[in-house]
Write an enzyme that holds these catalytic residues in place. Sequence first.
Site, PDB file in Angstrom:
ATOM      1  N   CYS A   1       0.814  -1.095  -0.046  1.00  0.00           N
ATOM      2  CA  CYS A   1      -0.073  -0.163   0.065  1.00  0.00           C
ATOM      3  C   CYS A   1       1.123   1.170  -0.057  1.00  0.00           C
ATOM      4  O   CYS A   1       2.049   1.325   0.840  1.00  0.00           O
ATOM      5  CB  CYS A   1      -0.936  -0.029   1.250  1.00  0.00           C
TER       6      CYS A   1
ATOM      7  N   GLU B   1       2.995  -6.177   8.606  1.00  0.00           N
ATOM      8  CA  GLU B   1       3.461  -4.623   8.366  1.00  0.00           C
ATOM      9  C   GLU B   1       4.712  -4.280   9.552  1.00  0.00           C
ATOM     10  O   GLU B   1       5.706  -3.586   8.958  1.00  0.00           O
ATOM     11  CB  GLU B   1       2.379  -3.673   8.674  1.00  0.00           C
TER      12      GLU B   1
HETATM   13  S1  SF4 Z   1      -5.570   0.255   6.308  1.00  0.00           S
HETATM   14 FE1  SF4 Z   1      -3.322  -0.375   5.688  1.00  0.00          FE
HETATM   15  S2  SF4 Z   1      -3.488  -1.224   3.560  1.00  0.00           S
HETATM   16 FE2  SF4 Z   1      -5.406  -0.155   3.926  1.00  0.00          FE
HETATM   17  S3  SF4 Z   1      -5.175   2.134   3.039  1.00  0.00           S
HETATM   18 FE3  SF4 Z   1      -4.579   2.059   4.937  1.00  0.00          FE
HETATM   19  S4  SF4 Z   1      -2.260   1.635   5.177  1.00  0.00           S
HETATM   20 FE4  SF4 Z   1      -3.117   0.998   3.197  1.00  0.00          FE
END
Ligand code: SF4
Length: 289
Positions: A97, A131
């Site tokens: 992401c 993460e």
């Molecule tokens: S919750 Fe995690 S994967 Fe979803 S938009 Fe936010 S940072 Fe990105």
Amino acid sequence: MIKIEIDKGSGFCFGVVTAIHKAEEELAKGKTLYCLGDIVHNSREVERLKAMGLITINHEEFRRLRNAKVLLRAHGEPPETYETARKNNIEIIDATCPVVLQLQKRIKQSFLNDERQDKQIVIYGKNGHAEVLGLVGQTDGKAIVIEKAEEIGKLDFNKSIRLFSQTTKSLDGFQEIVSRIKEHISSKSAFEYYDTICRQVANRMPKLREFAASHDLIFFVSGKKSSNGKILFDECLKVNPNSHLIDGEEDIDPALLRNINSIGICGATSTPKWLMERIYAHIRSLMDK
Ligand code: SF4
């Protein structure tokens, strides 16, 4: 008739949507595609993509893999993963992401640029979460992970502290850690903190609380491994004690449906919309019996 409503704000965040689109796009080409770890913390969605051909592998299997194509999920990966891919001729489809990617860069820069030898890079996050492993990897494994305010005893208050957060942690928890560190840090040491919590999760909370409070009974749909699922479910419980965490329709106890006027169905950023719709249909069918 009993009112049943699916929360419009629940469901995949854009990071997860993008990762799943990338997987579907690659699978449509008909070539073998591996995914390093579950693409999303929801076994139903993982099963759906498995039926389309996606092969989920763990890090050990990844290290043994050669000449293949591997998708990296939204959570991101530490630098070693890219290094292994390079050595083993693995083509990476990077679905990290952009919010996580940005945070990784920030932590890396902070680690590399800081002249002070006494710095401590601290990450508020869940130990062992994918993460967090990716974030700690930006610091050669040196960052200190704390899961809650009670763990600040791990820190040396005579040394400077730079605090970041895993994107899916709660704002309240982060603020509590900030104030506890402020209370303890030595006047000679610097304390910098960066609220790096993703608003895709944090902004959902007030609306979710409103939704949960407006129904007699809440079914919160989430995989047990989902970290933001746990946080969001706790928010529902705070405003509606008649909230229940379910993985799928088989977890619904029909006895719960008696003597109520309205039911709310909601979920985490890893909960597929189609699953909430299936649960809606299942409840309707139970009502019709
Ligand atoms: S919750 Fe995690 S994967 Fe979803 S938009 Fe936010 S940072 Fe990105």
